[in-house]
Design an enzyme around this catalytic site. Structure first.
Site, mmCIF file in Angstrom:
data_model
loop_
_atom_site.group_PDB
_atom_site.id
_atom_site.type_symbol
_atom_site.label_atom_id
_atom_site.label_comp_id
_atom_site.label_asym_id
_atom_site.label_seq_id
_atom_site.Cartn_x
_atom_site.Cartn_y
_atom_site.Cartn_z
ATOM 1 C CB VAL A 22 -29.086 25.763 -22.814
ATOM 2 C CG1 VAL A 22 -29.255 24.956 -21.538
ATOM 3 C CG2 VAL A 22 -27.629 26.136 -23.036
ATOM 4 C CE LYS B 116 -24.052 23.643 -20.628
ATOM 5 N NZ LYS B 116 -22.677 23.972 -20.141
ATOM 6 N N GLY C 150 -32.469 28.678 -23.279
ATOM 7 C CA GLY C 150 -31.389 29.654 -23.372
ATOM 8 C C GLY C 150 -30.413 29.277 -24.462
ATOM 9 C CG ASP D 33 -15.903 32.345 -16.106
ATOM 10 O OD1 ASP D 33 -15.919 33.460 -15.559
ATOM 11 O OD2 ASP D 33 -16.632 32.056 -17.058
#
Length: 1006
Positions: free
Chosen positions: A660, A673, A653, A766
């Protein structure tokens, strides 16, 4: 008698023209003609002559006087008149008429004439040649106020008539004489216009008035240079009325920072040297605040003089201030192993009122030459840093020991001055004291009626311990017991009940302090086999079923099972020993790490750390943004990994900072990451900041940081790998396959992770299902700390909050106060957790469906809350509604949510009471197959009424349950004016009600 001969000499000198107003734009004016006008006349009635006015200038006139002939019908037509952009013109006519009195032999005599017009789009319109009443439109019959006779003075008449509305590019004007003796001296055609004007720092262009006298033309203005319209303020506009006058001003312009308006509000002038203006507005520039200056024109702020500073939170118009002097009158009061410090605020505050204090403690020898940090057992009340009052209590010091305390004073500019904070110092020596507090109580094993407790002796005690007092409480009351051992078994407890327990030690000098409160919960009544619980210091528990002579026995157990009991007991003891040793090692490591992290708070003051002070904060989280160099924060909280040990296998991703990937580290599957190539300084700081945040967390329901790679490129953050990815995507793939009990367990794990973060004084900002990761064992872990911030304690509020000035906000998951005021707190995270609960129970459905963010804000503000998902337990939806209370102080905290969800799992019957009052089955059964209600728009579109979608959404009608309750009066209130539309909607709503009743569903979200 020839009456034309009478008229001609009387015309000369009767021009007397009125001046044209600056608001009247002339299209036609015969006084400017120097030759024949070329107008068309019918018959031989009209005659064009040249005369002279009083200035001896030529003047073209038209006369007619055939009063001795019957049936006069004389027409005079102008050429094509282009009216440009106006829709209304005025015709001004100056004329003279002979009185009919006293004229002999007259056949037909009139004292009036008629005015006509014909609209046209081109010059050579053949219709204009047909001079008759059928082709032309009559404006008016014009009569003379002043009529002359041969023996009287000639008086001219001036009449003006309006023609409107004009829908063509131009027109022709015609005059009809039916038997008068008259002369047309002057014809002027004009329209009215509002002049260009400058008002309120806005320029308004010339504007033609509207087609009617009552018309108001809205004209927007343009702000003058160095000005603009303020945010949330209407743009400037004026209205031009039918008389060419400006009326009804709205909106305004304001001068930009560094500029001020003049007295007439016509221009914005720059601030002079020594003055400034820091915001948009029409206030004048002001002198530089105290101890500041500027040397430029149009300055938006003033610079502080040497030795004075401004805090980042100060307004530009605030005076410059200095750091405070040391606290005054530092005194101490020693009571055995406790000391109370008091001091007075600094004599020199630096011109500020936001003074805080920090205290350091050192343990010294008798000469105070060799000192080291105080032991970790010292208890500072209310804390060591950010103190606002001049007092502090320090407990649990070592007896008969010398200590040195330093009290530092800070204010808002201490962090930007680069100066070492001033401090006051005091030395004390402790004396005899009761025992210090015992270590936290641990639950060794528990059943439904008994619990075995264990604790460690006090760290400091100048006399032998005589006994221990155990105090525990529940909803049934407060109880006390005494023992001489460091273990004790509580009996006759209630099943499935929460208890709070504390222990204190007693020596011959008295009782010491109680230990920190520990909580436990007894097991529900099960089989007679004992249930053991091993608890590590981090709160994780391991349940072991087995027998024990100290526990309740199963009457069916035979004597031959004694060997099995012995084996289980040995296993339990070994497991407990291993877990305890691991926990102690982890706890020691974390304490050392937290001590270093809090010490870094003072690194921004040069030389302060070198003074060998101890500044351990009561908070366990350190904001990485306080570090001047982000690499220092990463070094402090994260482990550096050799990139050669990391193997990247595939890209799975893309994240905010780069790709990622999935990979391995020491044969362990990890997520990696990476920071993208070409990053800027801010992106690097944010990337390293996220690693510094994750490195401070250690909880089974918070994503674990394995380490970072910063000494090679690309920069990497290595975390544990979560096989099932994000929670929202996982739930959508498993729709209808997971029972409510397991969904509740997932919610409990999320709540436990958030409880851990909130207890650290930390807000997530978040929290959403997309930011929850799921591993192969369906354990949920909180992740994605990109929007997270540390909480700050506000003086006027008991709740810690974080306030931001900008940035993007996830509207659908954010509480109302966080959207409107940009104020975030643990309570706003609780609101977000309620949305996560809804996402989980709806298997990843998008909150508020297809509503726009603007509609979501409007509906939530009006009291609308998400309806329960299909087959959602009623008790779960009631918890969601508690999380969505408008008043944030009335929302539960995460500790309470953990308790509630844990109780729901123990009392599983409450999870079977669903919204639909029947057992859980495939989620698809919630939506009738014969209906396609994936959106409100789709339902309306099938009736060809999509135009009502926004109206219904604005009134909060977005669910099937709301649609089936619609009435004619309710639709009329929404704005349905066509009765056919009302009947159609009511008919379709009734059909929808019948179909929903067939499947027992009243909670379908449209």
């Amino acid at each position: 008698m020839d009456y034309l001969a009478v008229l001609i000499p009387l015309i000369i000198g009767l021009t007397n023209l009125q001046s044209i107003s600056s608001e009247e734009v002339t299209i036609l004016d015969t006084t400017q003609a120097t030759s024949d006008l070329g107008w068309t006349a019918s018959g031989t009635g009209w005659t064009e002559l040249t005369n002279h006015d009083e200035t001896d200038a030529d003047l073209r006139t038209f006369q007619v006087c055939h009063i001795r002939s019957p049936h006069q019908n004389n027409w005079l037509k102008t050429n094509f008149i282009n009216v440009t952009t106006t829709q209304r013109v005025y015709v001004e006519i100056k004329f003279t008429i002979r009185s009919c009195d006293g004229i002999r032999g007259v056949v037909s005599c009139k004292e009036t004439f008629n005015l006509y017009y014909l609209e046209s789009n081109h010059k050579n319109d053949r219709r204009s040649l047909r001079l008759n009443e059928d082709t032309y439109t009559k404006v008016d019959t014009i009569a003379a106020d002043e009529r002359f006779k041969p023996d009287t003075r000639v008086e001219a008449n001036t009449e003006t008539r309006m023609i409107s509305p004009i829908r063509s590019r131009g027109l022709y004007i015609a005059f009809q004489d039916t038997g008068a003796c008259m002369s047309i001296m002057h014809v002027r055609v004009y329209y009215k216009s509002c002049q260009e004007t400058l008002r309120g720092l806005a320029i308004f262009p010339p504007t033609v008035s509207g087609p009617m006298m009552t018309s108001l033309v809205d004209v927007p203005g343009q702000c003058v240079p160095n000005s603009a319209t303020m945010k949330n303020t209407k743009a400037p506009s004026l209205h031009c009325n039918g008389e060419g006058e400006w009326l009804v001003p709205t909106g305004s312009c304001s001068c930009n920072p560094g500029y001020e308006p003049n007295n007439q509000l016509t221009e914005c002038n720059q601030c002079s040297v020594g003055r400034f203006k820091h915001e948009v507005g029409n206030v004048p520039c002001q002198p530089c605040p105290a101890r500041s200056f500027n040397v430029n024109f149009a300055s938006t702020m003033c610079m502080c003089i040497s030795g004075y500073y401004r805090s980042p939170g100060d307004r530009p118009d605030a005076p410059c201030t200095r750091t405070p002097s040391k606290p005054s009158t530092l005194e101490s009061s020693v009571n055995k192993t406790s000391v109370k410090l008091t001091w007075v605020e600094p004599r020199k505050s630096g011109g500020r009122t936001d003074i805080t204090y920090s205290v350091t403690c050192e343990r010294c020898d008798a000469t105070y030459t060799l000192c080291s940090r105080c032991g970790e057992g010292a208890d500072f009340i209310p804390g060591r840093t950010r103190l606002t009052k001049g007092s502090l209590l320090v407990r649990d010091l070592a007896p008969h020991t010398d200590y040195k305390f330093k009290v530092y004073s800070f204010n808002g500019v201490s962090g930007v001055s680069g100066l070492r904070p001033a401090f006051a110092e005091i030395r004390i020596r402790t004396n005899q004291a009761a025992p210090s507090a015992v270590q936290p109580v641990r639950v060794v094993m528990a059943t439904s009626a008994e619990v075995l407790l264990q604790w460690s002796p006090p760290r400091y005690s100048s006399n032998p311990i005589l006994d221990y007092q155990i105090q525990y409480s529940s909803i049934h009351g407060l109880f006390t017991n005494v023992t001489t051992k460091t273990t004790y078994k509580l009996s006759n407890l209630s099943p499935s009940t929460s208890y709070i327990v504390q222990v204190r030690a007693r020596s011959k000098v008295g009782y010491g302090l109680y230990s920190r409160a520990s909580a436990f919960r007894t097991k529900p009544v099960k089989s007679s086999t004992a249930h053991y619980v091993l608890t590590n210091p981090h709160g994780a528990s391991v349940d072991i079923d087995g027998g024990n002579d100290n526990m309740v026995h199963d009457t069916t157990v035979k004597p031959s099972s004694n060997h099995n009991r012995l084996v289980v007991a040995v296993c339990v003891a070994c497991s407990f020993l291993v877990i305890t040793l691991c926990a102690l090692l982890i706890l020691c490591g974390r304490r050392n790490r937290y001590a270093k992290a809090v010490e870094s708070d003072l690194e921004k003051y040069p030389g302060f750390i070198n003074s060998s002070v101890d500044l351990l904060s009561t908070r366990t989280y350190v904001d990485p943004s306080t570090y001047e160099d982000p690499y220092n924060a990463v070094k402090e909280f994260a482990k550096e990994i050799d990139f050669k040990l990391v193997n990247i296998e595939q890209v799975i991703g893309r994240g905010e900072f780069g790709e990622v990937c999935k990979g391995t580290f020491f044969n362990k599957c990890v997520a990696i990451k990476t920071l993208k190539v070409g990053y800027n300084t801010q992106e690097r700081s944010d990337f390293l900041g996220e690693a510094s945040i994750m490195g401070q967390f250690d909880h089974p329901n918070v994503i674990r940081l394995e380490g970072v790679v910063t000494k090679s490129r690309p920069l990497m953050i290595i975390t544990e790998f979560m096989e099932n990815g994000s929670l929202d995507a996982f739930l959508r793939n498993q729709e209808g396959k997971i029972p409510s009990a397991q969904l509740t367990e997932m919610l409990l794990s999320i709540a436990q992770g958030m409880e851990y973060l909130s207890n650290m004084g930390y807000v997530h900002r978040d929290l959403a299902a997309r930011n929850i990761l799921v591993n192969s064992n369906l354990v949920c872990k909180v992740s994605d700390f990109g929007l997270s911030r540390v909480l700050e304690q506000l003086e006027e509020d008991d709740v810690a909050m974080y306030t931001t000035r900008g940035g993007m906000i996830p509207i659908r998951w954010t509480s109302p106060e966080a959207i409107t005021m940009r104020t975030f707190s643990t309570s706003s995270d609780v609101w977000s957790f309620g949305i996560v609960m809804w996402e989980v129970m709806s298997f990843g459905e998008r909150p508020y469906w297809e509503m726009s963010n603007q509609d979501v804000v409007q509906f939530v503000d009006s009291g609308y809350r998400l309806p329960p998902p299909c087959y959602c337990p009623r008790i779960i939806h009631s918890v969601m509604l508690e999380c969505w209370k408008r008043d944030r102080t009335q929302r539960p905290n995460f500790s309470h949510l953990v308790t509630l969800l844990d109780r729901f799992l123990l009392e599983a019957d409450c999870l079977t009471d669903t919204i639909n009052n029947r057992p859980f089955r495939d989620q698809d059964d919630c939506i009738p197959e014969m209906l396609d209600l994936s959106s409100l728009g789709q339902w309306l579109e099938q009736m060809h009424m999509l135009k009502y979608k926004q109206t219904m959404m604005r009134h909060g009608c977005v669910t099937a349950e709301q649609i089936i309750r619609l009435t004619a009066s309710g639709l009329a209130h929404m704005g349905f004016s066509d009765m056919n539309d009302v009947n159609t909607v009511l008919r379709e709503a009734d059909l929808l009600r019948q179909k929903i009743e067939e499947v027992g569903n009243v909670g379908v979200a449209v």
